[in-house]
Design an enzyme around this catalytic site. Structure first.
Site, mmCIF file in Angstrom:
data_model
loop_
_atom_site.group_PDB
_atom_site.id
_atom_site.type_symbol
_atom_site.label_atom_id
_atom_site.label_comp_id
_atom_site.label_asym_id
_atom_site.label_seq_id
_atom_site.Cartn_x
_atom_site.Cartn_y
_atom_site.Cartn_z
ATOM 1 N N LYS A 123 0.811 -1.228 0.000
ATOM 2 C CA LYS A 123 0.000 0.000 0.000
ATOM 3 C C LYS A 123 0.846 1.283 0.000
ATOM 4 O O LYS A 123 0.364 2.374 0.304
ATOM 5 C CB LYS A 123 -0.999 0.056 1.183
ATOM 6 C CG LYS A 123 -1.921 -1.124 1.344
ATOM 7 C CD LYS A 123 -2.533 -1.666 0.092
ATOM 8 C CE LYS A 123 -3.536 -0.820 -0.590
ATOM 9 N NZ LYS A 123 -3.969 -1.465 -1.888
ATOM 10 N N GLY A 124 2.111 1.139 -0.360
ATOM 11 C CA GLY A 124 2.981 2.316 -0.376
ATOM 12 C C GLY A 124 2.859 3.140 -1.648
ATOM 13 O O GLY A 124 3.193 4.323 -1.690
ATOM 14 N N GLY A 125 2.383 2.479 -2.726
ATOM 15 C CA GLY A 125 2.339 3.149 -4.028
ATOM 16 C C GLY A 125 3.198 2.371 -5.025
ATOM 17 O O GLY A 125 3.680 2.916 -6.020
ATOM 18 N N ARG A 127 2.441 -0.063 -7.143
ATOM 19 C CA ARG A 127 1.891 -0.242 -8.493
ATOM 20 C C ARG A 127 2.109 1.030 -9.312
ATOM 21 O O ARG A 127 2.503 0.973 -10.474
ATOM 22 C CB ARG A 127 0.411 -0.624 -8.417
ATOM 23 C CG ARG A 127 -0.287 -0.789 -9.754
ATOM 24 C CD ARG A 127 0.383 -1.777 -10.692
ATOM 25 N NE ARG A 127 0.397 -3.152 -10.210
ATOM 26 C CZ ARG A 127 1.090 -4.139 -10.768
ATOM 27 N NH1 ARG A 127 1.858 -3.910 -11.836
ATOM 28 N NH2 ARG A 127 1.068 -5.361 -10.274
ATOM 29 N N ARG A 204 5.392 4.950 2.931
ATOM 30 C CA ARG A 204 4.295 5.907 3.103
ATOM 31 C C ARG A 204 4.035 6.022 4.600
ATOM 32 O O ARG A 204 4.322 5.065 5.351
ATOM 33 C CB ARG A 204 3.090 5.291 2.388
ATOM 34 C CG ARG A 204 1.793 6.050 2.448
ATOM 35 C CD ARG A 204 0.713 5.214 1.750
ATOM 36 N NE ARG A 204 -0.531 5.924 1.611
ATOM 37 C CZ ARG A 204 -1.633 5.369 1.105
ATOM 38 N NH1 ARG A 204 -1.630 4.109 0.678
ATOM 39 N NH2 ARG A 204 -2.751 6.070 0.998
ATOM 40 N N LYS A 329 -6.855 1.377 -6.573
ATOM 41 C CA LYS A 329 -5.740 2.246 -6.194
ATOM 42 C C LYS A 329 -6.267 3.660 -6.039
ATOM 43 O O LYS A 329 -6.807 4.238 -6.990
ATOM 44 C CB LYS A 329 -4.636 2.237 -7.263
ATOM 45 C CG LYS A 329 -4.152 0.861 -7.637
ATOM 46 C CD LYS A 329 -3.352 0.191 -6.532
ATOM 47 C CE LYS A 329 -3.016 -1.231 -6.936
ATOM 48 N NZ LYS A 329 -2.293 -1.959 -5.912
ATOM 49 N N GLY A 330 -6.129 4.164 -4.823
ATOM 50 C CA GLY A 330 -6.647 5.500 -4.543
ATOM 51 C C GLY A 330 -8.097 5.426 -4.076
ATOM 52 O O GLY A 330 -8.933 6.222 -4.489
ATOM 53 N N ARG A 331 -8.361 4.450 -3.218
ATOM 54 C CA ARG A 331 -9.727 4.271 -2.683
ATOM 55 C C ARG A 331 -9.971 5.238 -1.529
ATOM 56 O O ARG A 331 -9.031 5.529 -0.775
ATOM 57 C CB ARG A 331 -9.871 2.858 -2.104
ATOM 58 C CG ARG A 331 -10.061 1.784 -3.115
ATOM 59 C CD ARG A 331 -10.396 0.499 -2.392
ATOM 60 N NE ARG A 331 -9.181 -0.196 -2.023
ATOM 61 C CZ ARG A 331 -8.968 -1.483 -2.292
ATOM 62 N NH1 ARG A 331 -9.904 -2.205 -2.877
ATOM 63 N NH2 ARG A 331 -7.850 -2.074 -1.940
ATOM 64 N N HIS A 333 -10.811 6.161 2.174
ATOM 65 C CA HIS A 333 -10.623 5.401 3.418
ATOM 66 C C HIS A 333 -11.779 5.666 4.369
ATOM 67 O O HIS A 333 -12.346 6.762 4.354
ATOM 68 C CB HIS A 333 -9.321 5.832 4.112
ATOM 69 C CG HIS A 333 -8.092 5.509 3.319
ATOM 70 N ND1 HIS A 333 -6.837 5.957 3.660
ATOM 71 C CD2 HIS A 333 -7.916 4.774 2.185
ATOM 72 C CE1 HIS A 333 -5.946 5.505 2.779
ATOM 73 N NE2 HIS A 333 -6.588 4.801 1.882
#
Ligand SMILES: Nc1ncnc2c1ncn2[C@@H]1O[C@H](COP(=O)(O)OS(=O)(=O)O)[C@@H](OP(=O)(O)O)[C@H]1O
EC number: 2.8.2.-
Length: 367
Positions: A123-125, A127, A204, A329-331, A333
């Site tokens: 989940k750091g980025g 992709r 992150r 990606k970019g959901r 929260h």
């Protein structure tokens, strides 16, 4: 009209004129063809088999995007090995070869073990970084996460190699599997594949990372307990449950220690997940330098998509269309109790400080 030539030959003037016209037309056509060939490849590209100047890299050829369509078509069909590998010191066994200067058809190439791996963090980025890097003509990457060094190690290196895309001499093979960063055995295993593997870690803010991680699990299993209840071992004492993977992953300094047993710091690049969103070109500049690549990916490759709320590519790899990352990606929260967030901030602070010290970069998560 007809003329009498010596030797009693009769030649029609019309036929002579016709022959002259045909010769003139073929002469003009050859001249035009010659000129076009020259324009097409400059002095370097002579024919598909011709060798080119060693200083011409695939990247440089792609930079010729302003060239006429005709040139572009040829560049699509033919590419050359670049000098990137010469600059790239790393390499897996068998992955080294002198930078080829031969033009070769695309689709040709060899599957090689990766010379650089994005090892974390979940989940750091990761992709986003890989998608952006793939734009570089000297980078080729496996699409899905191979999970070789954590789940499928017993399948052997040949199995792993087979998952890789084909590359030409001079191109770097990459993959990303964010769970490697927290896998105890991963550093030793990667080291035994090649001690010169370059490692990239996208980090992150551990608190938002934990929430992002939780959001992903929630999207798959909506019945899981609340973030708040999973965070604490004991809510009244405020004792954090460090065995919960969403919390555990964010203790970066501890995991990094494990990698430093095998790899020197100079072989690991830390990318800021926050900067990857606010200044993707800036972070990509650092990554390209680290990989010994020419800085091809710049501001010009990105635009900020208002609807998505994230930077996207103006053109994805092998496409002329804009490309944003997918829905996962970019959901958004869920809202987390601010007191819990604060408790987590306090928990991570000393680990973050240690991490800043180790990496020599202040990521600004505690400002
Ligand atoms: N350009 C762009 N577009 C979309 N998303 C972006 C981008 N850059 C970084 N990010 C952040 O990437 C987060 C997902 O990280 P990963 O790709 O490492 O996730 S995963 O571990 O592979 O599941 C993802 O986390 P969430 O926001 O929680 O969904 C994003 O914040």
């Amino acid at each position: 009209m007809a003329c009498k030539l010596p030797g009693n030959t009769t030649v029609s003037v019309k036929s002579i004129l016709r022959k002259c016209a045909v010769m003139l037309v073929s002469l003009l056509a050859s001249f035009y063809l010659l000129q076009s060939l020259r324009q097409l490849g400059g002095s370097s590209v002579r024919s598909p088999d011709a060798s080119v100047s060693a200083s011409v890299s695939a990247s440089e050829l792609v930079e010729a995007s302003e060239a006429p369509l005709r040139t572009k078509r040829v560049l699509h069909r033919w590419t050359v090995g670049s000098v990137a590998r010469q600059r790239f010191e790393g390499g897996a066994p068998g992955a080294h070869g002198s930078a080829s200067t031969k033009l070769r058809p695309l689709g040709d190439g060899t599957k090689r073990l990766p010379q650089a791996i994005i090892v974390g963090v979940k989940k750091g980025g990761t992709r986003a970084l890989l998608e952006f890097l793939r734009v570089h003509p000297d980078v080729r990457a496996a699409g899905a996460e191979p999970h070789f060094f954590d789940r499928f190690y017993d399948n052997g290196l040949e199995w792993y190699r087979d998952l890789m895309p084909k590359t030409l001499d001079g191109q770097i093979t990459m993959e990303k599997t964010p769970s490697y960063f927290v896998t105890r055995e991963a550093p030793a295993r990667i080291y035994s594949m090649s001690r010169s593997t370059k490692l990239i870690v996208v980090v992150r803010d551990p608190v938002t990372r934990a929430i992002s991680d939780y959001t992903q699990t929630l999207s798959k299993r909506p019945d899981i307990p609340s973030f708040e209840s999973l965070t604490f071992k004991n809510r009244t004492t405020g004792l954090i449950d460090t065995s919960w993977s969403a919390i555990q992953i964010g203790i970066y300094a501890k995991h990094l220690d494990n990698w430093l047993q095998f790899f020197p710091m100079r072989q690991i690049l830390f990318v800021s997940g926050e900067r990857l969103i606010s200044d993707p070109a800036g972070e990509l500049g650092r990554v390209q330098d680290f990989l010994g690549l020419k800085r091809i990916i710049t501001d010009k490759h990105f635009y900020f998509n208002q609807t998505k709320g994230f930077p996207c590519l103006k053109k994805a790899e092998g496409s002329s269309k804009p490309h944003c990352l997918g829905k996962t990606k970019g959901r958004p929260h869920p809202n987390i109790n601010p007191a819990v967030v604060q408790r987590l901030r306090d928990f991570y602070r000393p680990f973050n400080m240690k991490f800043y010290q180790m990496t020599g970069r202040i990521f600004g998560w505690d400002d």
